[in-house]
Design an enzyme around this catalytic site. Sequence first.
Site, PDB file in Angstrom:
ATOM      1  N   ASP A 265       0.868  -1.174   0.000  1.00 53.76           N
ATOM      2  CA  ASP A 265       0.000   0.000   0.000  1.00 53.76           C
ATOM      3  C   ASP A 265       0.912   1.234   0.000  1.00 53.76           C
ATOM      4  O   ASP A 265       2.124   1.143   0.198  1.00 53.76           O
ATOM      5  CB  ASP A 265      -0.977  -0.023   1.179  1.00 53.76           C
TER       6      ASP A 265
HETATM    7  C1  BGC Z   1      -5.030   3.258   0.177  1.00 56.95           C
HETATM    8  C2  BGC Z   1      -5.242   2.215  -0.888  1.00 56.95           C
HETATM    9  C3  BGC Z   1      -5.109   2.836  -2.248  1.00 56.95           C
HETATM   10  C4  BGC Z   1      -3.759   3.495  -2.359  1.00 56.95           C
HETATM   11  C5  BGC Z   1      -3.475   4.106  -3.719  1.00 56.95           C
HETATM   12  C6  BGC Z   1      -3.776   4.069  -0.052  1.00 56.95           C
HETATM   13  O1  BGC Z   1      -3.722   5.147   0.813  1.00 56.95           O
HETATM   14  O2  BGC Z   1      -4.975   2.623   1.434  1.00 56.95           O
HETATM   15  O3  BGC Z   1      -6.506   1.620  -0.714  1.00 56.95           O
HETATM   16  O4  BGC Z   1      -5.292   1.873  -3.244  1.00 56.95           O
HETATM   17  O5  BGC Z   1      -3.674   4.503  -1.382  1.00 56.95           O
HETATM   18  O6  BGC Z   1      -4.207   5.250  -3.923  1.00 56.95           O
END
Ligand code: BGC
Length: 716
Positions: A265
């Site tokens: 993530d």
């Molecule tokens: C979130 C994810 C997301 C990623 C990319 C993160 O902060 O937890 O769910 O896919 O950002 O935007």
Amino acid sequence: MEQAKLTALVQEMTLAEKVDQLLQLAADFYSQAAEEKTGPMTEMGLKDENIQNAGTILGLAGASEAKRIQKEYMEKNRLGIPTLLMADIIHGFRTIFPIPLALGSSWDLAAAEEMAQISAKEAAVSGLHVTFSPMVDLVRDPRWGRVMESTGEDPYLNARFAESFVKGYQGDDLKNDFTRVAACVKHFAAYGAALAGRDYNTVNMSERQLRESYLPGYKAALDAGAKLVMTSFNTVDGIPATGNKWLFRDVLRQEYDFDGVVISDWGAVKELIFHGVAADEKQAAQLAIEAGVDIEMMTTCYTHYLAELIEEGSVDEALLDEAVLRILELKNDLGLFENPYRGASVEDEKVILSPEHRQAAREIAQKSIVLLKNKADILPLNSEETVAIIGPAAASHDVLGAWSWQGKMEEAVSLLEGAQAYSSHLLVGKEEFDYFAPSQKAVAEAVSLAQKADKVVLALGEAEWMSGEAASRSDITLPKAQIALFEAVKAVNPNIIVTLYNGRPLDLNGIDEAKAIVEAWFAGTEAGNALADILWGAFNPTARLSMSFPESVGQVPIFYNCDSTGRPYESAPNEKYVSKYLDVSNYAKYPFGFGLSYSQFSYQDVVIDQTELTPENQILLTVTITNESEQTGKETVQLYIQDLVGQVVRPIKELKAFQQVVLAGKESRKVSFAITEEMLRYVHQDQRTISDAGAFLAMVGPNSRDLTAVTFNLVK
Ligand code: BGC
Ligand code: BGC
């Protein structure tokens, strides 16, 4: 490209090129405006060649921009490896559909698949290759803002939705079908169990619980073929997921046999330092690569330290090679070596937000809106009565919900706009109405309109920013000003229908005396039309909650499939020493599976064809459902099972199957469910998923509360 060529390509890459393949950067780094990237480049210590060779890019959309970036990228890339474009397409690209929690309320798997297919089509034509969806985190705590991204609190329902999303996004020929995108299931694992509902907080549970309730959703997405898995921000048994070797190597890779790409993530590799399991970026890089994280999203621990770790012999280069190979395989699975621009088409404006897509969004929104209360059949409205439509959400276009990146509020339909189609007797205010601090003038105007009306539609709810990532709330009631407005309106007109836009189950104290409550969630671009379709009865509501609404936040976490306790309240309701509160009931205000219709359904004659089940046979449970009303309606018939004596304490009920049936007015129909041994398996103390011989209850009904039970035995 053939597999042998991909392997050869990895061999041809330099160490630096391989490390760069693991880096994912945001689209800004590829911007034509130099000043947009120089700051972040210096901050992250990136050189031009890192950017040229970074394997994937996130957050870019628009066919011409996607094409420009791919062209420049391939021109500069020594080996002609294409880049891979990913983004968060969570509930629609430009045509926004209801939030996933609302889709969960539809109990309509075909609807979820259709929403994913349309999302994929719009995203693919805009140049994207991968969506960071589905998010299938099981959720039990509505304080957590990200419950809006999940389909709810039930492992079985979540798993079915997970499959449908993946099918819709990916289709069955990703390599040649350029209207599809690859799906990335997230957040592995158990992000939804953040303690006290506070985002990014610790998760702590037994391995058994993890396997029984939390992992099935991800597993179902993988079985449906999801190409990627995203790590979660939280810890799993004390070890942050992003550095958790057991979770990714043993469970995901070995047990589940997953050979796709694992992506961290955002920033999660570097966060191993803040979790306190890595002293510095170098150690964070080592933990993540050893755990099996292929792509590092938006931090540069790999970029700066992986080569050094390999050169000094701390990390085996084979780990890097396998990560690179998986990324190249994904690019190949998407057909990018042959067609680097893939679906990107400058025709995208014709596809996105097309009338057909808007129509689908409207129909899916209709199916997602839950009728929670309808006293004395105050709904549906008729076009002759005078209806005041007031409150902060009446004219609001804030109906898309979080994670609707490309969605535009100005393209969304407000409730007022939707209502115009049904009535010329609407009383509508002129004043702007704030969600939290409406002006006295606005309140006075609303109250005076309510006074003149036969019925009042009071449109309340959360603003978009109140749910989603980093949007936890400790108090999940409606904003105080809205409750005050309800009181003021009630004083002049008791015929109040409350409509709600929100991203989580709310504590609805304060609006108890509403005659009707319609939970519209954030219903997307067509929200106002779909909500009006329901209010005026053009659509007979079918949706059922997939997450419980608590009576008060003090009961949270509250979920229907809770374990039996040693002192169940029901066994002795007047006894002091039983599991209960002094000040609130044990029950949800609106339980899982609950939702009303304008038709009334009754359940009779629950019978099973035999009382003994073996692993070889099956029991047929049959119930007769009657539509007691004159109006055609759709009923969601739900089957729950309880294992009466288990090796491990069992939930008091668990959803095992459901069917949606359409019944004409006064029609009766028999609905049957096959009960099999497989449905009775659960995770035992030794982590094996098996069933226990003995007695079970099979329960059938319209929701998780109002059930009729029959007993049967499993004989092994
Ligand atoms: C979130 C994810 C997301 C990623 C990319 C993160 O902060 O937890 O769910 O896919 O950002 O935007
Ligand atoms: C309590 C114990 C107590 C026992 C005898 C139980 O209900 O849980 O703490 O010692 O009663 O009074």
